[in-house]
Design a protein around this motif. Sequence first.
Motif, short mmCIF file in Angstrom:
data_model
loop_
_atom_site.label_atom_id
_atom_site.label_comp_id
_atom_site.label_asym_id
_atom_site.label_seq_id
_atom_site.Cartn_x
_atom_site.Cartn_y
_atom_site.Cartn_z
N SER A 92 0.80 -1.19 -0.01
CA SER A 92 -0.02 0.10 -0.01
C SER A 92 0.80 1.12 -0.03
N ALA A 93 2.01 1.13 0.87
CA ALA A 93 2.72 2.27 0.66
C ALA A 93 3.54 2.51 -0.62
N LEU A 94 3.76 1.38 -1.16
CA LEU A 94 4.39 1.70 -2.56
C LEU A 94 3.37 2.18 -3.68
N ASP A 119 9.76 10.40 3.54
CA ASP A 119 8.80 9.96 4.51
C ASP A 119 7.46 10.10 3.87
N LEU A 120 6.56 9.00 4.20
CA LEU A 120 5.01 8.94 4.09
C LEU A 120 4.27 9.40 5.11
N ASP A 121 3.13 10.10 4.65
CA ASP A 121 2.43 10.58 5.78
C ASP A 121 1.71 9.46 6.43
N LEU A 122 1.74 9.01 7.72
CA LEU A 122 1.26 7.87 8.16
C LEU A 122 -0.29 7.99 8.09
N GLY A 123 -0.77 9.33 8.33
CA GLY A 123 -2.24 9.35 8.38
C GLY A 123 -2.93 8.77 6.85
N ALA A 124 -2.14 9.23 5.88
CA ALA A 124 -2.82 8.87 4.59
C ALA A 124 -2.47 7.51 4.23
N LEU A 125 -1.43 7.06 4.56
CA LEU A 125 -1.16 5.46 4.72
C LEU A 125 -2.16 4.61 5.33
N GLY A 126 -2.63 5.32 6.78
CA GLY A 126 -3.53 4.62 7.03
C GLY A 126 -5.05 4.47 6.73
N GLY A 174 -8.73 -3.94 -3.28
CA GLY A 174 -10.10 -3.89 -4.17
C GLY A 174 -11.15 -2.90 -3.26
N SER A 175 -12.14 -2.95 -4.07
CA SER A 175 -13.15 -1.93 -3.11
C SER A 175 -13.64 -2.51 -1.96
N GLY A 176 -13.34 -3.85 -1.56
CA GLY A 176 -13.58 -4.47 -0.29
C GLY A 176 -12.61 -4.44 0.52
N ALA A 177 -11.51 -3.76 0.45
CA ALA A 177 -10.23 -3.92 1.26
C ALA A 177 -10.40 -2.96 2.30
N PRO A 178 -10.02 -3.29 3.50
CA PRO A 178 -10.04 -2.68 4.92
C PRO A 178 -8.95 -1.40 4.58
N PRO A 179 -9.14 -0.42 5.15
CA PRO A 179 -8.05 0.59 5.36
C PRO A 179 -6.79 0.03 6.26
N ALA A 232 -6.81 -2.69 9.19
CA ALA A 232 -6.12 -4.02 9.28
C ALA A 232 -5.38 -4.30 10.23
N VAL A 233 -4.50 -3.25 10.51
CA VAL A 233 -3.41 -3.51 11.65
C VAL A 233 -4.24 -3.45 12.92
N GLY A 234 -5.59 -2.94 13.36
CA GLY A 234 -6.38 -3.12 14.47
C GLY A 234 -6.57 -4.47 14.47
#
Length: 293
Positions: free
Chosen positions: A84-86, A101-108, A121-126, A130-132
């Motif tokens: 996702s970061a890539l 550095d990437l913004d962690l909020g945007a990555l989250g 995809g459209s059903g993928a969680p943020p 996913a970390v939670g």
Amino acid sequence: MLQRRDARCGDGARDDDDVEGAVAWLRKSGVASAAKKAGRGANEGAVAVAATDRELAVIELNSETDFVARNTVFQELARGVVRSALALGAAEPATGPAPRDLDLGALGRAPLAADGGGGGGSGAPPVAEAVGVAAGTLGENLVLRRACVLRLADGAPGLIARYVHNAYADGVGRTAAAVALQSEAADADALRRLGEQLAMHVVAAAPLYLERDGVSAEHLEREREILVQRARASGKPDPIVEKMVQGQLTKFYQEVVLLDQPYVVDPEAGAVRKMLAAASKELGAEVALGGFV
């Protein structure tokens, strides 16, 4: 366990399944569980890398114990987050080889990337969700500590090379490094091998800066003050003190500046900048180290 069942109501049968609702409930439960663990220290974990020849992303995902970092759930999460970061980094114009550095909020908020790369995809969680969920599953606090990208400028010749040390799984390990090599060398395989060896050097020598001009003024001044105090304690006159300080600063640069460091992969090669000059002659084209992470 989710089970399928039919419930009989007064006017006939109806399907009582709500798979989407069940998945949402599981996600919310995982995030709620993770929130309870958020105050606990997370100083272990792993780094994960995803890359093409021209761009790379690396993330640090922390856990409470090293044991969890060896779990496949953790590793699959790390690989998804770094993909996702890539994708997030690739969406912006590439302006040069310096790491960003990437913004962690945007990555989250970005969708968790699926296997095979690209965005989810459209059903993928943020990513944050996913970390939670993974934290709830693994029973430990998980923290996405940092993320960055390393890219060649658009149209610039060269490649990105990487190395993962103490790997737990493909692209996931304790330490990782990558370098951006700018070169028009025709032998791409030889250039890549050189880049991988340089990445190994970065892991071993842990440089802080690419070149002397990049050393922060604060860091340099702090180091100089320490060296001046030590030199004056010797009782030498000021002209000698200044020479002593300059000599020690040279050693300082050799410790923290990548191009000035002795090349650990081949001690006979001298400093990294000298090794690159020799490699340029061997490959028939200048090889410049544009950035590293």
